[in-house]
Design a protein around this motif. Structure first.
Motif, PDB file in Angstrom:
ATOM      1  N   ALA A  96       0.831  -1.208   0.000  1.00  0.00           N
ATOM      2  CA  ALA A  96       0.000   0.000   0.000  1.00  0.00           C
ATOM      3  C   ALA A  96       0.864   1.255   0.000  1.00  0.00           C
ATOM      4  O   ALA A  96       0.548   2.250  -0.672  1.00  0.00           O
ATOM      5  CB  ALA A  96      -0.932  -0.020   1.213  1.00  0.00           C
ATOM      6  N   ASP A  97       1.974   1.232   0.743  1.00  0.00           N
ATOM      7  CA  ASP A  97       2.864   2.400   0.776  1.00  0.00           C
ATOM      8  C   ASP A  97       3.526   2.633  -0.564  1.00  0.00           C
ATOM      9  O   ASP A  97       3.692   3.789  -0.997  1.00  0.00           O
ATOM     10  CB  ASP A  97       3.934   2.204   1.852  1.00  0.00           C
ATOM     11  N   GLN A  98       3.917   1.565  -1.267  1.00  0.00           N
ATOM     12  CA  GLN A  98       4.526   1.722  -2.593  1.00  0.00           C
ATOM     13  C   GLN A  98       3.534   2.278  -3.599  1.00  0.00           C
ATOM     14  O   GLN A  98       3.885   3.113  -4.436  1.00  0.00           O
ATOM     15  CB  GLN A  98       5.074   0.372  -3.073  1.00  0.00           C
ATOM     16  N   VAL A  99       2.291   1.815  -3.533  1.00  0.00           N
ATOM     17  CA  VAL A  99       1.266   2.320  -4.447  1.00  0.00           C
ATOM     18  C   VAL A  99       0.971   3.787  -4.152  1.00  0.00           C
ATOM     19  O   VAL A  99       0.851   4.616  -5.059  1.00  0.00           O
ATOM     20  CB  VAL A  99      -0.018   1.478  -4.340  1.00  0.00           C
ATOM     21  N   VAL A 136       8.740   2.939  -9.421  1.00  0.00           N
ATOM     22  CA  VAL A 136       9.327   2.658 -10.732  1.00  0.00           C
ATOM     23  C   VAL A 136      10.508   1.726 -10.514  1.00  0.00           C
ATOM     24  O   VAL A 136      11.420   2.038  -9.731  1.00  0.00           O
ATOM     25  CB  VAL A 136       9.804   3.938 -11.441  1.00  0.00           C
ATOM     26  N   GLY A 137      10.504   0.563 -11.163  1.00  0.00           N
ATOM     27  CA  GLY A 137      11.631  -0.344 -11.030  1.00  0.00           C
ATOM     28  C   GLY A 137      11.243  -1.792 -11.164  1.00  0.00           C
ATOM     29  O   GLY A 137      10.146  -2.127 -11.623  1.00  0.00           O
ATOM     30  N   GLU A 138      12.157  -2.669 -10.761  1.00  0.00           N
ATOM     31  CA  GLU A 138      11.938  -4.108 -10.826  1.00  0.00           C
ATOM     32  C   GLU A 138      11.385  -4.632  -9.510  1.00  0.00           C
ATOM     33  O   GLU A 138      11.776  -4.185  -8.429  1.00  0.00           O
ATOM     34  CB  GLU A 138      13.240  -4.848 -11.135  1.00  0.00           C
ATOM     35  N   VAL A 139      10.487  -5.599  -9.608  1.00  0.00           N
ATOM     36  CA  VAL A 139      10.038  -6.340  -8.433  1.00  0.00           C
ATOM     37  C   VAL A 139      10.244  -7.827  -8.723  1.00  0.00           C
ATOM     38  O   VAL A 139      10.016  -8.300  -9.838  1.00  0.00           O
ATOM     39  CB  VAL A 139       8.554  -6.063  -8.101  1.00  0.00           C
ATOM     40  N   VAL A 186       4.177   2.589 -11.254  1.00  0.00           N
ATOM     41  CA  VAL A 186       2.880   2.933 -10.677  1.00  0.00           C
ATOM     42  C   VAL A 186       2.878   4.420 -10.364  1.00  0.00           C
ATOM     43  O   VAL A 186       3.790   4.920  -9.688  1.00  0.00           O
ATOM     44  CB  VAL A 186       2.597   2.134  -9.389  1.00  0.00           C
ATOM     45  N   VAL A 187       1.893   5.125 -10.872  1.00  0.00           N
ATOM     46  CA  VAL A 187       1.760   6.550 -10.575  1.00  0.00           C
ATOM     47  C   VAL A 187       1.223   6.700  -9.157  1.00  0.00           C
ATOM     48  O   VAL A 187       0.213   6.095  -8.808  1.00  0.00           O
ATOM     49  CB  VAL A 187       0.826   7.240 -11.582  1.00  0.00           C
ATOM     50  N   GLY A 188       1.918   7.467  -8.331  1.00  0.00           N
ATOM     51  CA  GLY A 188       1.578   7.596  -6.917  1.00  0.00           C
ATOM     52  C   GLY A 188       0.169   8.111  -6.673  1.00  0.00           C
ATOM     53  O   GLY A 188      -0.404   8.824  -7.492  1.00  0.00           O
TER      54      GLY A 188
END
Length: 239
Positions: free
Chosen positions: A151-154, A159-162, A179-181
């Protein structure tokens, strides 16, 4: 009251599977729907939308999150025969109806999708789930790995690799995603304040923008399986 069900007639294949419409079946569903005169919850909900609109937030995307899925690398090969056809799905965690699905990738192990989705149904606190699949014909698709953006990342944007979990034994696979914040806007704060005020008055915010439906029973339904097979249908209803 009762509603007559359409396309309820019986036509069976030789395997006893329903394949279409036949004749002489009349079936009915008994249902109750409560009237939806505006409630306090509705008023709060519409007021919050009006506040967002006045602040310049496009209503079509105010309750959604923009996701760009670029590519994956290092996928395992789940097909012993033929060419693997990977695709990826993206959805709000716990909300499968929000799912967005990409096209098939161009490479079995390192596909590029460049898939952009405006995933609806978003609320602050929601996480985002990415799952990579291999499309199969004649059997369920193979899951090649899954990743969750917190939820915090969203909320902050990402932007990057997961790394994909459950990607296979000794397999390290990754997805590139943006993901656009969704940091709260003034409209978001106003919406939350109005809904909290409604809750303080004893109203359930889950009732806003909804209708109460009670499905009671059905009668006259066809048996979709042949009697000689010794099977019975197990009907359910979708609202």
């Amino acid at each position: 009251g009762e509603l007559q069900l359409l396309e309820t007639d019986r036509v069976l294949s030789r395997k006893g599977i329903c394949v279409g419409k036949g004749n002489n079946v009349e079936a009915f569903l008994l249902v109750k729907v409560e009237g939806m005169d505006p409630t306090v919850e509705d008023t709060a909900w519409y007021g919050a939308l009006a506040t967002k609109y006045a602040s310049g937030v496009p209503l079509a995307i105010s309750n959604s999150v923009k996701v760009e899925i670029v590519e994956a690398r290092g996928l395992r090969n789940a097909d012993w025969v033929g060419k693997q056809q990977p695709y990826i799905t993206c959805e709000i965690e716990g909300k499968p109806k929000t799912r967005s699905t990409s096209a098939l990738g161009d490479n079995p192990k390192d596909p590029k999708w460049n898939h952009t989705a405006q995933v609806g149904g978003y609320q602050l606190g929601d996480a985002l789930v990415l799952t990579v699949w291999d499309m199969d014909i004649g059997k369920p698709d193979d899951m090649l790995g899954t990743a969750t953006l917190t939820a915090d990342q969203v909320k902050a944007g990402f932007v990057g690799e997961v790394q994909l979990m459950s990607a296979g034994r000794n397999v390290e696979a990754f997805v590139v995603v943006k993901v656009v914040g969704k940091d709260p806007s003034l409209g978001d704060h106003a919406e939350e304040a109005m809904l909290q005020a409604a809750e303080a008055m004893g109203y359930d915010r889950r009732a806003a923008n909804s209708a109460r439906v009670e499905v009671i029973s059905a009668r006259g339904m066809r048996n979709c399986l042949e009697e000689k097979a010794g099977l019975a249908t197990k009907p359910y209803v979708i609202v």
